[in-house]
Design an enzyme around this catalytic site. Structure first.
Site, PDB file in Angstrom:
ATOM      1  N   GLY A 240       0.830  -1.205   0.000  1.00 20.36           N
ATOM      2  CA  GLY A 240       0.000   0.000   0.000  1.00 20.36           C
ATOM      3  C   GLY A 240       0.862   1.250   0.000  1.00 20.36           C
ATOM      4  O   GLY A 240       0.711   2.122  -0.827  1.00 20.36           O
ATOM      5  N   THR A 469       3.429  -6.487   5.826  1.00 19.58           N
ATOM      6  CA  THR A 469       4.340  -6.062   6.870  1.00 19.58           C
ATOM      7  C   THR A 469       4.615  -7.135   7.906  1.00 19.58           C
ATOM      8  O   THR A 469       5.634  -7.074   8.590  1.00 19.58           O
ATOM      9  CB  THR A 469       3.719  -4.855   7.581  1.00 19.58           C
ATOM     10  OG1 THR A 469       2.319  -5.125   7.726  1.00 19.58           O
ATOM     11  CG2 THR A 469       3.882  -3.597   6.780  1.00 19.58           C
ATOM     12  N   GLY A 510       0.853   0.892  13.005  1.00 19.82           N
ATOM     13  CA  GLY A 510      -0.067  -0.241  13.038  1.00 19.82           C
ATOM     14  C   GLY A 510       0.415  -1.392  13.904  1.00 19.82           C
ATOM     15  O   GLY A 510      -0.366  -1.986  14.649  1.00 19.82           O
ATOM     16  N   ARG A 619      11.232  -1.646  21.347  1.00 19.68           N
ATOM     17  CA  ARG A 619      11.384  -3.103  21.364  1.00 19.68           C
ATOM     18  C   ARG A 619      11.035  -3.643  19.978  1.00 19.68           C
ATOM     19  O   ARG A 619      10.014  -3.269  19.399  1.00 19.68           O
ATOM     20  CB  ARG A 619      10.467  -3.708  22.422  1.00 19.68           C
ATOM     21  CG  ARG A 619      10.376  -5.216  22.331  1.00 19.68           C
ATOM     22  CD  ARG A 619       9.485  -5.782  23.415  1.00 19.68           C
ATOM     23  NE  ARG A 619      10.195  -5.830  24.678  1.00 19.68           N
ATOM     24  CZ  ARG A 619       9.590  -5.898  25.873  1.00 19.68           C
ATOM     25  NH1 ARG A 619       8.278  -5.879  25.938  1.00 19.68           N
ATOM     26  NH2 ARG A 619      10.302  -5.964  26.980  1.00 19.68           N
ATOM     27  N   PRO A 623      12.346  -9.552  15.012  1.00 17.05           N
ATOM     28  CA  PRO A 623      13.499  -9.001  14.289  1.00 17.05           C
ATOM     29  C   PRO A 623      13.517  -9.352  12.802  1.00 17.05           C
ATOM     30  O   PRO A 623      14.032  -8.575  11.995  1.00 17.05           O
ATOM     31  CB  PRO A 623      14.696  -9.643  15.011  1.00 17.05           C
ATOM     32  CG  PRO A 623      14.181  -9.996  16.367  1.00 17.05           C
ATOM     33  CD  PRO A 623      12.731 -10.330  16.197  1.00 17.05           C
ATOM     34  N   LYS A 692       8.243   0.732  19.099  1.00 17.21           N
ATOM     35  CA  LYS A 692       7.979   1.943  18.316  1.00 17.21           C
ATOM     36  C   LYS A 692       7.682   1.479  16.895  1.00 17.21           C
ATOM     37  O   LYS A 692       7.410   0.302  16.671  1.00 17.21           O
ATOM     38  CB  LYS A 692       9.186   2.873  18.332  1.00 17.21           C
ATOM     39  CG  LYS A 692       9.413   3.593  19.655  1.00 17.21           C
ATOM     40  CD  LYS A 692      10.620   4.500  19.550  1.00 17.21           C
ATOM     41  CE  LYS A 692      10.880   5.238  20.846  1.00 17.21           C
ATOM     42  NZ  LYS A 692      12.163   5.980  20.791  1.00 17.21           N
ATOM     43  N   GLU A 696       8.358   2.848   8.439  1.00 15.46           N
ATOM     44  CA  GLU A 696       8.729   3.983   7.609  1.00 15.46           C
ATOM     45  C   GLU A 696      10.103   4.544   7.957  1.00 15.46           C
ATOM     46  O   GLU A 696      10.567   5.483   7.329  1.00 15.46           O
ATOM     47  CB  GLU A 696       7.645   5.068   7.708  1.00 15.46           C
ATOM     48  CG  GLU A 696       6.299   4.514   7.287  1.00 15.46           C
ATOM     49  CD  GLU A 696       5.158   5.525   7.306  1.00 15.46           C
ATOM     50  OE1 GLU A 696       4.297   5.437   6.432  1.00 15.46           O
ATOM     51  OE2 GLU A 696       5.128   6.383   8.194  1.00 15.46           O
TER      52      GLU A 696
HETATM   53 MO1  MOS Z   1       1.626   5.401   5.407  1.00 15.70          MO
HETATM   54  S1  MOS Z   1       2.193   6.758   3.986  1.00 15.70           S
HETATM   55  O1  MOS Z   1       1.049   6.377   6.670  1.00 15.70           O
HETATM   56  O2  MOS Z   1       0.498   4.331   4.712  1.00 15.70           O
END
Ligand code: MOS
Length: 744
Positions: A240, A469, A510, A619, A623, A692, A696
């Site tokens: 996305g 993800t 998320g 954390r 990994p 965290k 991005e």
């Molecule tokens: Mo991201 S650009 O907040 O899907």
């Protein structure tokens, strides 16, 4: 459950499952083709027909006449729908662009009609028979020409600390430079796609969307529906990057067409439509001014950014990170927005930070050179542990200096020649570059429902999405950790709007947010289990009662979980909400990039040879998945540095390269070994997960690290992305002897 104080010790801290490198729980489904994407939901509706969207062939103007008779008469056609049928479609709250020309046209390839037929091929063939006449109006398409008309953005007002102008004017060392970044496309692998159906329950959509609560909110607005009349399903998503934040033309027009025809309708956006029909990352122009002491202390830092958009669309927030990245008593940032009649600019991976860091982190490299200082040392010199505008507000955690120090050692930074253009490997000029990474680490309310079945299996349900993800995996890890069952006994169900609401896959929040929602539901479930076991003196969130090995260990006694579900399954449902603890701290993920670049001395060909990112991002829940996020960001960073650009035809107003052949992104051969190191950075103030964001962070700064490596290799400073060989070739050193043979 409310989170309004630092987490303290909790059941996640056992780290029996969380924090361990864990393969995707949905991996087998993915590689076997058994994870159905929106267009492949063959089981959900009968009697489906196919929609095909016709985009406008002008950028600005009005539909004067539209002839759909030929298309309606074509083989297999069920309907041809235009704004004459729908009137003006209401908009949702996130996107500014209209999803159907009404008949005003806002941008090139805005939808003007949708053709519905029995097959995709029939719809596509009939679409060529839709004839539109336009009244064309002059538009504005060239950001460079509009900069002088830009106005201060209302959503990003200027920020000032101290007296920037005086401090800058009086600083012993000054740097001023202008940088430009082009428009970027998301080019996610899976095109936007939707199946829509109306029945007595209302509107159902099987689609590809990052945040289901945003989709349902916007569908309610567009179709004037009550919350219980909208159902959205999006369990698997092929990428996305912000380009599927909420409802776009595929979803809205599939719903329009399904209502119009009385049949389910399926639409995917053809790849060549996506670039101009949907959204993109805005091009920017940025001016940076930094004043420093001779020792490299930043005394004044100023960052101004210009971008363009349709009316009502957001600016690119390119100055977003500048108030927080470095210390400095005198500062200013300002964001200006121009009107442009291109497709809407909106969120793309690390919106704000990505283009902002592309400029700011070259500027820091330039400043280091002017100071005769190592670029790593300059960044370390200007670390701040507090918000420079409000020193009372500390960073929750900030291992920025450690990222650079450990990165420099691991990467062999001391092999960098401070003199650019002096290291060679045969015909290749070799350079090392570095840049900082920073990205906001927000958190948002998320809920989940967790069930423990009589078979001691755990089922997790939340409307969170997995856009590639690893959400399925980290949520399974979270539930397995909390309930003490094997990972294989946890089933995670995502992407149904009927499930408890999570924040969604946006803004790199998320993972942490939805895992915390699962944590809250698991605490409820642990409470129910304890009650069922007759344990009344235990805190379900406390560390002294341990759920492990399918058992509950409490007060030196062992209870089998099976005893808690002997009479039927146990259920826990809750959401995690956040008090104002987030206002008390600066929450950012941080990192340091290191890149080795080779530039061919005669052709200007650029090869990235090595990449390292050292990250401090809370954390790390998994990994393996987190590394994938970071290297994905670094790879996109190489694209932004070296090749990605939507070329604007400023005469007719559209992105010329609108397919994957001409909008270049890195392929495997472009990307070398990438190393990612995560520093221990447990953050008690973020959430019970103490995590965290990582989604991005990896792209932030990566393009500038490549750019700085190119400078170190060649001595050629390019401030206009992407850095392509044509921008280098006439500045490269001429060989002492003209080549007598082929040089490649
Ligand atoms: Mo991201 S650009 O907040 O899907």
């Amino acid at each position: 459950m409310k989170f309004d104080a630092p987490a303290g010790t909790n059941p996640i801290d056992r780290l029996a499952v969380v924090g361990r490198p864990t393969e995707r729980v949905d991996g087998v489904l993915k590689v076997c083709g058994l994870a159905p994407y929106a267009y492949e939901r063959h089981d959900v509706v009968d009697d489906c027909c196919y929609g095909y969207i016709v985009g406008t062939s002008v950028a600005r103007g009005r539909v004067a006449a539209i002839d759909v008779d030929h298309a309606r008469a074509a083989a297999g056609v069920v309907a041809v729908i235009t704004c004459q049928d729908t009137g003006t479609l209401p908009r949702g709250t996130f996107y500014a662009s209209k999803l159907l020309a009404d008949p005003d046209v806002q941008h090139y390839h805005q939808a003007v009609a949708v053709v519905v037929a029995e097959s995709f091929e029939q719809a596509r063939a009939a679409a060529t028979q839709v004839h539109v006449e336009y009244e064309v109006v002059d538009g504005r398409y060239d950001l460079a020409a509009e900069v002088d008309r830009a106005v201060e953005s209302k959503v990003a007002p200027p920020k000032r600390v101290g007296d920037f102008d005086t401090a800058y004017a009086n600083a012993p060392v000054n740097l001023e430079a202008v940088y430009t970044t082009p428009d970027h496309a998301h080019v996610m692998m899976e095109p936007h796609a939707t199946i829509a159906r109306w029945n007595e329950r209302g509107l159902s959509l099987w689609t590809s969307a990052q945040a289901l609560s945003w989709s349902t909110r916007d569908l309610q607005a567009i179709f004037d529906l009550a919350p219980n009349e909208v159902h959205v399903s999006s369990p698997y998503i092929g990428g996305g990057f912000g380009g599927k934040a909420t409802v776009l033309a595929d979803a809205a027009l599939a719903a329009v067409a399904a209502r119009h025809t009385g049949r389910p309708v399926k639409i995917t956006l053809q790849r060549a439509l996506i670039f101009n029909n949907t959204t993109h990352r805005a091009a920017t122009r940025q001016r940076i001014r930094i004043g420093a002491s001779a020792e490299g202390e930043i005394l004044a830092i100023g960052h101004e950014a210009w971008s363009g958009n349709l009316d009502g669309g957001p600016p690119e927030l390119a100055t977003l990170c500048t108030p927080l990245l470095y210390a400095g008593a005198n500062r200013m940032t300002a964001t200006y927005l121009a009107h442009l009649d291109l497709a809407e600019a909106n969120a793309m991976r690390a919106p704000g930070e990505t283009p902002g860091m592309m400029a700011l982190e070259i500027a820091m490299d330039e400043l280091a050179e002017r100071l005769g200082m190592d670029p790593v040392a300059l960044r370390i010199r200007n670390d701040t542990q507090v918000d420079p505008a409000n020193p009372e507000r500390r960073f929750s955690t900030r291992r920025f200096v450690d990222c650079f120090e450990q990165g420099a050692t691991r990467f062999g930074w001391n092999a960098r020649s401070p003199e650019p253009g002096t290291r060679r490997d045969g015909s290749w000029l070799i350079g090392l570059g570095t840049a900082a990474a920073i990205r906001a680490a927000p958190i948002g309310t998320s809920g989940a429902r967790v069930r423990l079945t009589r078979e001691k299996r755990v089922i997790v349900e939340t409307d969170m999405t997995d856009i590639g993800t690893g959400s399925y995996t980290i949520l399974a890890q979270t539930a397995a950790e909390m309930l003490g069952v094997p990972l294989a006994d946890v089933e995670v169900r995502l992407g149904e709007s009927s499930y408890p609401q999570a924040y969604g896959s946006v803004g790199q929040r998320g993972g942490n947010s939805s895992a915390s929602g699962v944590y809250a539901a698991c605490i409820k479930l642990r409470g129910a289990v304890l009650t069922a076991l007759g344990i009344t003196d235990a805190d379900p969130a406390g560390p002294s009662t341990v759920f492990a090995d399918g058992c509950v260990y409490h007060a030196e006694q062992t209870f089998d979980l099976a005893a808690a579900v002997a009479g039927g399954e146990q259920v826990g449902e809750d959401k995690l909400e956040y008090g104002d603890i987030a206002d008390d701290f600066v929450h950012q993920s941080l990192g340091a990039h290191f890149v080795e670049v080779a530039v061919h001395a005669h052709t200007g060909e650029i090869r990235v040879r090595r990449m390292l990112a050292v990250c401090a991002a809370g954390r790390i829940l998994n990994p393996m998945a987190a590394r994938s996020q970071i290297i994905g960001g670094m790879t996109m960073g190489v694209g932004a540095a070296l090749m990605e650009a939507q070329d604007v035809d400023t005469r007719y107003g559209f992105f010329v390269n609108h397919d994957m052949a001409s909008y270049e992104v890195p392929v495997h051969a472009d990307i070398p070994d990438q190393t990612v190191v995560f520093l221990d950075d447990v953050d008690e103030t973020m959430s019970p997960m103490k995590a965290k964001g990582v989604g991005e962070l990896g792209i932030s700064g990566a393009p500038a690290a490549v750019a700085n490596g190119i400078y170190n290799a060649t001595g050629i400073r390019i401030r206009d992305y992407p850095i392509t060989p044509d921008k280098l070739i006439d500045k490269l050193p001429r060989p002492e002897h003209e080549p007598t043979e082929n040089i490649v």
